[in-house]
Design an enzyme around this catalytic site. Structure first.
Site, PDB file in Angstrom:
ATOM      1  N   LYS A 160      78.234 -70.521  29.404  1.00 11.85           N
ATOM      2  CA  LYS A 160      79.255 -71.677  29.683  1.00 11.85           C
ATOM      3  C   LYS A 160      79.306 -72.250  31.180  1.00 11.85           C
ATOM      4  O   LYS A 160      78.605 -71.418  31.796  1.00 11.85           O
ATOM      5  CB  LYS A 160      80.905 -70.888  29.463  1.00 11.85           C
ATOM      6  CG  LYS A 160      81.300 -70.003  30.757  1.00 11.85           C
ATOM      7  CD  LYS A 160      82.607 -69.681  30.558  1.00 11.85           C
ATOM      8  CE  LYS A 160      83.155 -68.877  31.552  1.00 11.85           C
ATOM      9  NZ  LYS A 160      83.347 -69.806  32.799  1.00 11.85           N
ATOM     10  N   ASP A 189      79.238 -66.020  25.748  1.00  8.53           N
ATOM     11  CA  ASP A 189      80.796 -65.566  26.241  1.00  8.53           C
ATOM     12  C   ASP A 189      80.653 -64.210  26.584  1.00  8.53           C
ATOM     13  O   ASP A 189      80.917 -63.386  25.535  1.00  8.53           O
ATOM     14  CB  ASP A 189      81.651 -66.296  25.357  1.00  8.53           C
ATOM     15  CG  ASP A 189      83.035 -66.157  26.102  1.00  8.53           C
ATOM     16  OD1 ASP A 189      83.139 -65.292  27.039  1.00  8.53           O
ATOM     17  OD2 ASP A 189      83.996 -66.559  25.693  1.00  8.53           O
ATOM     18  N   HIS A 190      80.399 -63.642  27.774  1.00  7.56           N
ATOM     19  CA  HIS A 190      80.406 -62.329  28.007  1.00  7.56           C
ATOM     20  C   HIS A 190      81.645 -61.430  27.824  1.00  7.56           C
ATOM     21  O   HIS A 190      81.606 -60.436  27.732  1.00  7.56           O
ATOM     22  CB  HIS A 190      79.903 -62.244  29.613  1.00  7.56           C
ATOM     23  CG  HIS A 190      81.029 -62.372  30.612  1.00  7.56           C
ATOM     24  ND1 HIS A 190      81.111 -63.645  31.102  1.00  7.56           N
ATOM     25  CD2 HIS A 190      81.806 -61.662  31.067  1.00  7.56           C
ATOM     26  CE1 HIS A 190      82.221 -63.528  31.936  1.00  7.56           C
ATOM     27  NE2 HIS A 190      82.704 -62.500  31.928  1.00  7.56           N
ATOM     28  N   HIS A 252      86.650 -68.120  27.005  1.00  8.59           N
ATOM     29  CA  HIS A 252      87.194 -66.970  27.027  1.00  8.59           C
ATOM     30  C   HIS A 252      88.601 -66.556  26.293  1.00  8.59           C
ATOM     31  O   HIS A 252      88.562 -65.670  25.353  1.00  8.59           O
ATOM     32  CB  HIS A 252      87.552 -66.360  28.522  1.00  8.59           C
ATOM     33  CG  HIS A 252      86.111 -66.320  29.413  1.00  8.59           C
ATOM     34  ND1 HIS A 252      84.883 -65.989  28.728  1.00  8.59           N
ATOM     35  CD2 HIS A 252      85.913 -66.360  30.698  1.00  8.59           C
ATOM     36  CE1 HIS A 252      83.984 -65.846  29.929  1.00  8.59           C
ATOM     37  NE2 HIS A 252      84.862 -66.165  30.965  1.00  8.59           N
ATOM     38  N   LYS A 353      93.780 -67.350  39.348  1.00  4.21           N
ATOM     39  CA  LYS A 353      93.071 -67.032  40.381  1.00  4.21           C
ATOM     40  C   LYS A 353      94.134 -66.375  41.598  1.00  4.21           C
ATOM     41  O   LYS A 353      95.060 -67.207  41.519  1.00  4.21           O
ATOM     42  CB  LYS A 353      91.998 -67.723  41.027  1.00  4.21           C
ATOM     43  CG  LYS A 353      90.879 -68.133  40.291  1.00  4.21           C
ATOM     44  CD  LYS A 353      89.762 -68.686  40.890  1.00  4.21           C
ATOM     45  CE  LYS A 353      88.529 -68.762  40.145  1.00  4.21           C
ATOM     46  NZ  LYS A 353      87.914 -67.351  39.935  1.00  4.21           N
TER      47      LYS A 353
END
Length: 506
Positions: A160, A189-190, A252, A353
Site C-alpha cells: 500500500k 496488507d500486512h 487496513h 497518531k
C-alpha cells in the site's frame, strides 16, 4: 514450529525485491524470509535477488543485509543458519526507469536459476515508493518477465498505498493488468497476516455459539480502533501527501471491517472469500456531501504530554511538516451496512497518531439484557452493563469477552468480569514480522489474504466523497486534540448522538 510436513514446503522460487536497500526490506522482509526458513517452510532450491540503484555486488549486499540483522530478527536468531541463508542472496544494480536494467535482470535470473536449481518461478516484491509500481510492472512485462511459462510461475507483490484516490487506484489496476493477469497480482496488507485477523473467520464460522448471534438482533454496534502512540516520525514527506484517511481507511481498517461483516463463503477458496468481502464494502451506505460533515471527523494533534509529563510536540512542529499544515492525523467515521445481517447496526471507526497508546482492537457490543429483575441489585438509574467481545490485534493478540457476574456476598450486586484468550498463553510466542504468512501464501499461490482489484476500488469508492469534501473545505480548527490523548472531542460527539461511547482501551 519445530517440524513441517514436506507437503507444506513452498515450491522452489527466486524472490526478487525491488528496493532491496530500503527500510522495509531490512526490517521486515529479510527477517520474514529468515523465519520461514527457520520453520522449514522454504525449499533448498531458493534464492533472493535484490535490485536497487546503488552500485554494489552480491558480496557487498550480503554484508549489508548482515548488518543489524540480529536485532531485526530478535529472539531465535542463529548465526550459522543466517550464514547459510544469506549465501543465497544476490544483487544487481538497476535503474527502475531504465528498460535495459530489466533485460540484464532477466539474464541474471537465468544464471541464478542455474546455480540454485530454481525452475523459473519468480516472485517480484515491489518494496519501493508507490510512484514506481506501475512503471516496474510495465517494464517487467516488456522484458518478458511477467508471462508465465509451462513450468514456471510469475507473481508480483505491491505494498500500500494502492493509489491515492479512486481515479489513481483504477489507473494503477489497469496498468498492472496490462502486464500481469489478476491472479498474478498480490496486493499486500500486512494487517491480514496477523493471527487474530485470520482467526476472526475461524472464530465466527467455526463456533456454533457465535455465528447465530452475529447479527442485528443481538449486536448493538461495533467499534474498530487503530491507535498509534508515535507521531509522524521520519515519514513527513509521505504523510503530508497522504494523511490518516488515505493511509489507513481504504486498506487496513476496511480490511478488518470486511472480515467482521462478511457473509459465510461457501468454501475457503480465495475468490469465494474475497467475493464476500467485496460485497460488504459495496453494501456500505455511501456518504453524501452533507453526511461527510456529520458522519466523519478529522483531527490533527497539537502539543501534549505523556502520562509521565514529558512534552510531546504538535504535528506542525514535526520536522518536514508545514507550519500551517491541514493534513489530518486522526479520522473517525460512522458507517451503516445495508444488509439483512447488519440492518440498523452502526460501525464506528477511528484511527490516529500520537494517541494515548498503541492498540488495534475490534469491539463488538451486544444489546442490553433486560434489567428489570436486577433492579434491586443496581444503583438507581444504572443499567446492567452490556456484554462486549474484544478482538485484540496488537500489541497483544487475543480475544476477550466481558460479561456480568454476581459479586460474592449477601447483598446481590453485579459486576463486569472478563474472560481472556491470549495467543501467547496457548500457543507460545513465535518470531514474526507480520509478513511471514503473506509471503509464504504468495509463494504457494494462495491469494486469500490479498486484495483483489474490485476490493481496492470498492474501498476508494467509499472514501472518495470524504476526500472531495475535506479537500474543498480545509479544516479550520487544527490542531484539535493534544498529543497523548484519545483524539478530538468531535469523535466523542459522533457516538454521543447515538447514545454511545467509545470503549476505553486498557
Amino acid at each position: 514450529m519445530t517440524e513441517t510436513e514436506p507437503s507444506l514446503i513452498a515450491p522452489p522460487a527466486v524472490v526478487v525485491i525491488f528496493g532491496a536497500g530500503g527500510d522495509l526490506t531490512k526490517r521486515k522482509l529479510i527477517p520474514a524470509l529468515f523465519h520461514l526458513k527457520s520453520q522449514k517452510l522454504l525449499p533448498d532450491s531458493f534464492a533472493l535477488v535484490g535490485v536497487d540503484r546503488v552500485e554494489m555486488d552480491s558480496d557487498g549486499y550480503r554484508q549489508s543485509l548482515s548488518g543489524g540483522i540480529e536485532g531485526f530478527v530478535g529472539e531465535g536468531f542463529d548465526q550459522a543458519r543466517w550464514d547459510e541463508n544469506v549465501s543465497k542472496a544476490y544483487y544487481i544494480q538497476g535503474d527502475f526507469k531504465d528498460p535495459e536494467s530489466y533485460l540484464r535482470l532477466r539474464e541474471f535470473l537465468a544464471e541464478v536459476d542455474e546455480m540454485q536449481g530454481t525452475p523459473g518461478n519468480y516472485l517480484f516484491y515491489l518494496a519501493t515508493p508507490p510512484s514506481f509500481f506501475g512503471e516496474i510492472a510495465t517494464h517487467l512485462g516488456q522484458a518478458g518477465l511477467a508471462g508465465e511459462q509451462e513450468n514456471g510461475w510469475r507473481r508480483i507483490i505491491i505494498e500500500k498505498p494502492f493509489g491515492r484516490d479512486l481515479a489513481s487506484a483504477r489507473s494503477l489496476n489497469q496498468t498492472l493488468q496490462q502486464s500481469f493477469q489478476e491472479q498474478q497480482i498480490y496486493r499486500i496488507d500486512h494487517y491480514l497476516g496477523k493471527e487474530t485477523v485470520q482467526n476472526i473467520m475461524t472464530y465466527r464460522f467455526g463456533n456454533g455459539t457465535i455465528e447465530p448471534i452475529w447479527n442485528h438482533r443481538y449486536i448493538d454496534h461495533i467499534q474498530i480502533t487503530v491507535a498509534e502512540s508515535l507521531g509522524v516520525e521520519n515519514r513527513a514527506s509521505y504523510y503530508e501527501e497522504a494523511g490518516a484517511l488515505r493511509d489507513m481507511v481504504p486498506n487496513h481498517i476496511l480490511a478488518l471491517l470486511s472480515i467482521i461483516a462478511m457473509e459465510p463463503p461457501n468454501s475457503f477458496d480465495a475468490d469465494r472469500v474475497r467475493d464476500e468481502q467485496t460485497k460488504v464494502l459495496r453494501c456500505i451506505q455511501p456518504f453524501t456531501p452533507e453526511q461527510v460533515l456529520t458522519q466523519t471527523v478529522r483531527g490533527q494533534y497539537g502539543e501534549g504530554r505523556t502520562p509521565d509529563g514529558v512534552r510531546l510536540p504538535g504535528y506542525r512542529e514535526e520536522p518536514g511538516i508545514a507550519a500551517d499544515s491541514t493534513t489530518e492525523t486522526f479520522v473517525a467515521m460512522r458507517l451503516m451496512i445495508d444488509t439483512w445481517r447488519w440492518a440498523g447496526v452502526p460501525f464506528y471507526l477511528r484511527t490516529g497518531k500520537r494517541m494515548l497508546g498503541r492498540y488495534t482492537e475490534v469491539m463488538v457490543q451486544y444489546r442490553h439484557a433486560p434489567n428489570r429483575m436486577f433492579s434491586d441489585s443496581l444503583v438507581s438509574g444504572q443499567n446492567v452493563e452490556p456484554n462486549r467481545l474484544i478482538l485484540r490485534i496488537q500489541p497483544q493478540e487475543g480475544i476477550g469477552l466481558e460479561f456480568n457476574a454476581k459479586v460474592p456476598g449477601t447483598i446481590p450486586r453485579l459486576n463486569t468480569v472478563e474472560m481472556n484468550f491470549d495467543y501467547s498463553d496457548y500457543f507460545g510466542d513465535s518470531p514474526s514480522t507480520g509478513y511471514e504468512t503473506l509471503i509464504y501464501d504468495c509463494l504457494c499461490g494462495d491469494p486469500t489474504l490479498f486484495k483483489r482489484s474490485d476490493n481496492i476500488e470498492a474501498g476508494w469508492e467509499l472514501v472518495q466523497p470524504v476526500l472531495d469534501v475535506w479537500g474543498a473545505l480545509p479544516a479550520r480548527s487544527f490542531p484539535n486534540y493534544p498529543a497523548g490523548s484519545w483524539g478530538p472531542e468531535q469523535a466523542d460527539t459522533l457516538l454521543a448522538r447515538d447514545g454511545k461511547v467509545w470503549k476505553g482501551i486498557k
